[in-house]
Design an enzyme around this catalytic site. Structure first.
Site, PDB file in Angstrom:
ATOM      1  N   HIS A   1       0.843  -1.207   0.000  1.00  0.00           N
ATOM      2  CA  HIS A   1       0.000   0.000   0.000  1.00  0.00           C
ATOM      3  C   HIS A   1       0.877   1.255   0.000  1.00  0.00           C
ATOM      4  O   HIS A   1       0.625   2.200  -0.752  1.00  0.00           O
ATOM      5  CB  HIS A   1      -0.869   0.071   1.272  1.00  0.00           C
ATOM      6  CG  HIS A   1      -1.875  -1.019   1.429  1.00  0.00           C
ATOM      7  ND1 HIS A   1      -1.973  -1.797   2.563  1.00  0.00           N
ATOM      8  CD2 HIS A   1      -2.856  -1.464   0.597  1.00  0.00           C
ATOM      9  CE1 HIS A   1      -2.970  -2.658   2.441  1.00  0.00           C
ATOM     10  NE2 HIS A   1      -3.517  -2.494   1.252  1.00  0.00           N
TER      11      HIS A   1
ATOM     12  N   LYS B   1     -15.320  -7.695   5.361  1.00  0.00           N
ATOM     13  CA  LYS B   1     -14.259  -8.640   5.736  1.00  0.00           C
ATOM     14  C   LYS B   1     -14.044  -8.704   7.247  1.00  0.00           C
ATOM     15  O   LYS B   1     -13.160  -9.408   7.701  1.00  0.00           O
ATOM     16  CB  LYS B   1     -12.941  -8.228   5.073  1.00  0.00           C
ATOM     17  CG  LYS B   1     -12.963  -8.360   3.568  1.00  0.00           C
ATOM     18  CD  LYS B   1     -11.673  -7.822   2.974  1.00  0.00           C
ATOM     19  CE  LYS B   1     -11.724  -7.773   1.461  1.00  0.00           C
ATOM     20  NZ  LYS B   1     -10.653  -6.932   0.912  1.00  0.00           N
TER      21      LYS B   1
ATOM     22  N   ARG C   1      -1.965  -6.371  -8.214  1.00  0.00           N
ATOM     23  CA  ARG C   1      -0.812  -7.243  -7.967  1.00  0.00           C
ATOM     24  C   ARG C   1      -0.676  -8.304  -9.055  1.00  0.00           C
ATOM     25  O   ARG C   1       0.399  -8.580  -9.531  1.00  0.00           O
ATOM     26  CB  ARG C   1      -0.962  -7.950  -6.611  1.00  0.00           C
ATOM     27  CG  ARG C   1      -0.733  -7.042  -5.440  1.00  0.00           C
ATOM     28  CD  ARG C   1      -1.189  -7.683  -4.176  1.00  0.00           C
ATOM     29  NE  ARG C   1      -2.630  -7.938  -4.241  1.00  0.00           N
ATOM     30  CZ  ARG C   1      -3.385  -8.194  -3.187  1.00  0.00           C
ATOM     31  NH1 ARG C   1      -2.839  -8.290  -1.994  1.00  0.00           N
ATOM     32  NH2 ARG C   1      -4.669  -8.386  -3.311  1.00  0.00           N
TER      33      ARG C   1
ATOM     34  N   SER D   1      -2.606  -7.797   3.248  1.00  0.00           N
ATOM     35  CA  SER D   1      -2.839  -7.593   4.679  1.00  0.00           C
ATOM     36  C   SER D   1      -3.128  -8.931   5.349  1.00  0.00           C
ATOM     37  O   SER D   1      -2.678  -9.185   6.466  1.00  0.00           O
ATOM     38  CB  SER D   1      -4.017  -6.645   4.902  1.00  0.00           C
ATOM     39  OG  SER D   1      -3.706  -5.366   4.406  1.00  0.00           O
TER      40      SER D   1
HETATM   41  O1  PNS Z   1      -8.716  -3.005   0.754  1.00  0.00           O
HETATM   42  P1  PNS Z   1      -9.955  -3.568   0.126  1.00  0.00           P
HETATM   43  O2  PNS Z   1     -10.786  -4.279   1.174  1.00  0.00           O
HETATM   44  O3  PNS Z   1      -9.666  -4.431  -1.050  1.00  0.00           O
HETATM   45  O4  PNS Z   1     -10.823  -2.302  -0.400  1.00  0.00           O
HETATM   46  C1  PNS Z   1     -12.081  -2.469  -1.025  1.00  0.00           C
HETATM   47  C2  PNS Z   1     -12.804  -1.128  -1.213  1.00  0.00           C
HETATM   48  C3  PNS Z   1     -12.905  -0.368   0.100  1.00  0.00           C
HETATM   49  C4  PNS Z   1     -12.035  -0.291  -2.196  1.00  0.00           C
HETATM   50  C5  PNS Z   1     -14.208  -1.442  -1.789  1.00  0.00           C
HETATM   51  O5  PNS Z   1     -14.808  -2.435  -1.012  1.00  0.00           O
HETATM   52  C6  PNS Z   1     -15.154  -0.238  -1.860  1.00  0.00           C
HETATM   53  O6  PNS Z   1     -14.964   0.642  -2.661  1.00  0.00           O
HETATM   54  N1  PNS Z   1     -16.176  -0.227  -0.977  1.00  0.00           N
HETATM   55  C7  PNS Z   1     -17.111   0.862  -0.846  1.00  0.00           C
HETATM   56  C8  PNS Z   1     -18.516   0.433  -1.220  1.00  0.00           C
HETATM   57  C9  PNS Z   1     -18.798   0.717  -2.676  1.00  0.00           C
HETATM   58  O7  PNS Z   1     -18.624   1.813  -3.186  1.00  0.00           O
HETATM   59  N2  PNS Z   1     -19.230  -0.295  -3.416  1.00  0.00           N
HETATM   60  C10 PNS Z   1     -19.577  -0.147  -4.794  1.00  0.00           C
HETATM   61  C11 PNS Z   1     -18.466  -0.579  -5.694  1.00  0.00           C
HETATM   62  S1  PNS Z   1     -18.451  -2.343  -5.768  1.00  0.00           S
END
Ligand code: PNS
Length: 161
Positions: free
Chosen positions: A17, A41, A90, A128
């Site tokens: 990150h 999660k 990745r 993570s």
């Molecule tokens: O680190 P992560 O858990 O892979 O991040 C995922 C994240 C936070 C980027 C994603 O879950 C997100 O954008 N969540 C917000 C909800 C949202 O906007 N959902 C619509 C798009 S699928």
């Protein structure tokens, strides 16, 4: 002013990150690191802890702000007047899900772009969850997460033994 957003769970922040944040911060005037509050999660670190770890890891980067958000990312983008979502890739395995999210977000707002950055090859194996797996089993996490958060991360999992 070019405002970009790098969203994630950051549970905890890793050197993967950090690498993306350092590189993305050079592309914009302000990079907001946006911590998702209610991740499905079920995060190991509370929101406050995740933000504190990020603060420590990012203290040397001038144009980065840490914020948290709930609900839809696209709504947070609008609220912050941000134009670009930064995502790190990745491997091909990340691509399918990320493409779906990018297209969905594009459908919700045509003006917002998702910009994919290839992860540094040195961190392509890093996540993570693998850091947590190592910490839980007393594995060596040197070089995988920022030095200043190492003790806090190891401490967290020691308590649960
Ligand atoms: O680190 P992560 O858990 O892979 O991040 C995922 C994240 C936070 C980027 C994603 O879950 C997100 O954008 N969540 C917000 C909800 C949202 O906007 N959902 C619509 C798009 S699928």
């Amino acid at each position: 002013m070019k405002i970009y957003v790098y969203p994630g769970s950051f549970d905890p922040v890793t050197n993967g990150h950090l690498d993306i944040i350092q590189r993305a911060s050079k592309l914009c005037d302000k990079l907001i690191v946006a911590v998702l509050v209610n991740s499905s999660k079920k995060p190991s670190f509370s929101l406050m802890e995740r933000v504190e770890l990020l603060e420590c890891a990012l203290k040397d980067i001038r144009n980065v702000e840490i914020e948290s958000f709930t609900g839809l990312l696209i709504d947070f983008m609008k609220e912050k007047r941000a134009s670009v979502i930064i995502k790190g890739l990745r491997a091909v395995s990340d691509f399918e899900y990320e493409l779906q999210m990018a297209l969905l977000n594009k459908k919700l707002d045509l003006d917002i772009e998702t910009l994919f950055m290839m992860t540094n090859i040195n961190y392509s194996f890093l996540s993570s969850s693998s850091v947590k797996e190592l910490a839980r089993n007393n594995g060596n996490i040197d070089g995988l997460i920022p030095d200043c958060i190492k003790d806090k991360v190891m401490e967290k999992f020691k308590l649960h033994h």
